[in-house]
Enzyme design. Structure first.
Site, short mmCIF file in Angstrom:
data_model
loop_
_atom_site.label_atom_id
_atom_site.label_comp_id
_atom_site.label_asym_id
_atom_site.label_seq_id
_atom_site.Cartn_x
_atom_site.Cartn_y
_atom_site.Cartn_z
N ASP A 6 3.53 9.37 -0.93
CA ASP A 6 2.31 8.63 -0.59
C ASP A 6 2.13 7.51 -1.60
O ASP A 6 2.34 7.72 -2.79
CB ASP A 6 1.09 9.58 -0.66
CG ASP A 6 0.06 9.28 0.40
OD1 ASP A 6 -0.05 8.11 0.81
OD2 ASP A 6 -0.65 10.22 0.82
N HIS A 47 0.82 -1.22 0.00
CA HIS A 47 0.00 0.00 0.00
C HIS A 47 0.86 1.27 0.00
O HIS A 47 0.35 2.35 -0.25
CB HIS A 47 -0.95 -0.02 1.21
CG HIS A 47 -2.03 -1.06 1.06
ND1 HIS A 47 -3.33 -0.75 0.73
CD2 HIS A 47 -2.00 -2.41 1.17
CE1 HIS A 47 -4.05 -1.86 0.65
NE2 HIS A 47 -3.26 -2.88 0.92
#
Ligand code: GDG
Length: 475
Positions: A358, A153
């Site tokens: 991110d 992720h």
């Protein structure tokens, strides 16, 4: 079709921020009689050698135990103080300790043993995130031949960044034991392929698969999405239920929603907004920033530091610019219910999503999904979010350039409606086409395909991989 077994550090329970993942996998878990396995909520003195049923919920869930020491060393230590900063380009924050590494290996080994006790030959396994990188390696060592996919992720570090880890080569080897390694963005695929070539000696084959000795895997990007239609509906309903006074005719609202994490670029965002106010006096009293940042990973040193920094920065900006009718920054350091959040996104004129690094960033996608098509807000998005690869119609910024972000805030606040609509339509089309259902289906069908393209695991079992040495000493 066999069962789907999902394994992540935490089992999704009740209402939680990563709800989209559960929604996406619920169907296939229910259809295949699948199971979600994750750590138990409470630590125990002596972790059991069995999995425990977790009652309730739409699909079967099983938990494994962690001792308090393991929580400290495997979770807070190796996962959050070592891998998280490393994978977010913050090698300056990593803590390298042999006890972290030992606990990480011990916990992953135990999870593999426990999973092996319930495994059927036709089960497919989907491992989630950096807490469990060695899990396929441990499962293979126990003889499991099942298809095992992994999804990261977070971003994948650059080949150079990976060298800040004392066992980068070993990490590459762990990944080779999966049939499919899913990453968020193409940039991550480039980094992973480069790292595995440089550190692991792997080769990129003509068919796009990586090979290392007898091992072969496929690495590809599967950008995670949200449950777009559902979120859009929620936002439309919740907007009408917002408390009075949130929407002001003479004031525009900008919104930021981020766990309080150093990767999210919050101090830079506050400073950029301060710069904007300094340079654009005509906007005083006409714009405010609502920043929602629930606490996360409390007790880890770097997180305590960012909280202090942010409190002092918001105080400084407000102290300098606020007047009795206007507070430039409203900073909320606790979670807000998901429904309210959806309504707030819709009420906002600008979404400020400016992480320094991110994996994807779901807030950017939620903000887009929540907008009113007739009068949509503007998304300002960091180039360093994985989402930037898919969301080029946003106003893309470099979050380190505070003057640049300040200029972009002005562009967003003054953007004419037709341009806002054009940009939003492009963004919404993407967020709708590649939603979380698309994502889980794409990953699982690629896993099936990857297994077909892989060499026979039976031949690999004859060549057990070499264990790299554990790191010694503290950094
Ligand atoms: C990791 C990766 C990747 C936030 N505050 C509240 C709240 N949230 C929700 C948001 C959003 C989620 O949490 C945050 O997701 P992000 O994607 O923005 O970031 P991470 O938590 O860092 O997630 C990231 C993601 O995994 C998925 O793969 O995109 O890159 O770092 O859904 O809305 N939800 C509620 N109250 C809050 O106060 N209810």
């Amino acid at each position: 079709m066999g069962r789907l077994i999902c394994i992540s550090n935490r089992i999704p329970l009740g209402p939680n921020p990563s709800g989209g993942l559960v929604v996406a996998l619920q169907d296939v878990l229910e259809r295949t009689g699948g199971i979600w396995i994750g750590s138990a909520a409470e630590t125990v003195e002596e972790p059991a050698e069995t999995l425990t049923e977790v009652e309730g919920g739409p699909f079967r869930r099983l938990s494994f135990d962690l001792s308090a020491d393991e929580k400290e060393n495997y979770y807070a230590g190796h996962s959050n103080s070592m891998l998280w900063p490393l994978f977010h380009d913050r090698a300056d924050l990593i803590e390298i300790r042999s006890e972290y590494y030992d606990a990480y290996r011990t916990v992953n080994r135990r999870i593999a043993r426990l999973v092996a006790t319930i495994l059927k030959p036709d089960d497919r396994i989907w491992v989630h995130d950096f807490h469990l990188l060695p899990l396929a390696h441990e499962l293979r060592a126990l003889g499991a031949k099942n298809p095992v996919g992994f999804f990261l992720h977070t971003p994948f570090p650059t080949p150079l960044g990976l060298q800040a880890m004392p066992y980068g080569a070993e990490l590459c080897h762990w990944l080779m034991e999966y049939d499919l390694v899913g990453l968020q963005a193409e940039r991550d695929v480039v980094h992973a392929v480069g790292g595995m070539q440089l550190l692991g000696g792997a080769e990129l084959q003509d068919d796009g698969r990586m090979r290392m000795g007898a091992l072969s895997t496929r690495i590809a990007a599967f950008p995670i999405g949200i449950d777009t239609d559902d979120f859009a509906r929620l936002a439309a309903t919740q907007f009408d239920l917002l408390p009075q006074g949130i929407v002001k005719p003479t004031r525009q609202m900008m919104i930021g929603v981020d766990r309080l994490d150093y990767s999210k670029g919050l101090p830079q965002r506050f400073r950029a907004f301060g710069t904007f106010l300094e340079r654009n006096e005509e906007w005083h009293r006409h714009v405010s920033l609502l920043q929602i940042s629930p606490p996360t990973r409390e007790g880890v040193k770097a997180y305590d530091a960012i909280r202090d920094e942010l409190e002092s920065l918001s105080g400084r900006v407000n102290g300098r610019f606020a007047d009795i009718t206007w507070q430039p920054i409203r900073y909320i350091h606790r979670p807000i219910p998901r429904d309210t959040l959806a309504g707030l996104y819709r009420a906002a004129h600008v979404g400020l999503v400016t992480p320094l690094m991110d994996g994807m960033n779901l807030v950017a996608k939620e903000f887009v999904a929540a907008q009113n098509p007739d009068d949509p807000g503007v998304l300002i998005l960091s180039r360093f979010a994985g989402a930037a690869e898919q969301m080029e119609a946003a106003l893309l910024v470099n979050p380190h350039d505070e003057q640049g972000v300040s200029d972009t805030i002005l562009t967003a606040l003054t953007m004419p409606r037709h341009e806002r609509q054009e940009r939003w339509e492009l963004l919404m089309a993407g967020v709708q086409a590649q939603d979380v259902h698309w994502w889980s289906e794409a990953f699982l069908s690629a896993l099936d395909g990857a297994v077909e393209g892989a060499v026979d695991r039976a031949t690999q079992a004859e060549e057990p991989p070499q264990e790299a040495e554990a790191p010694t000493g503290a950094a």
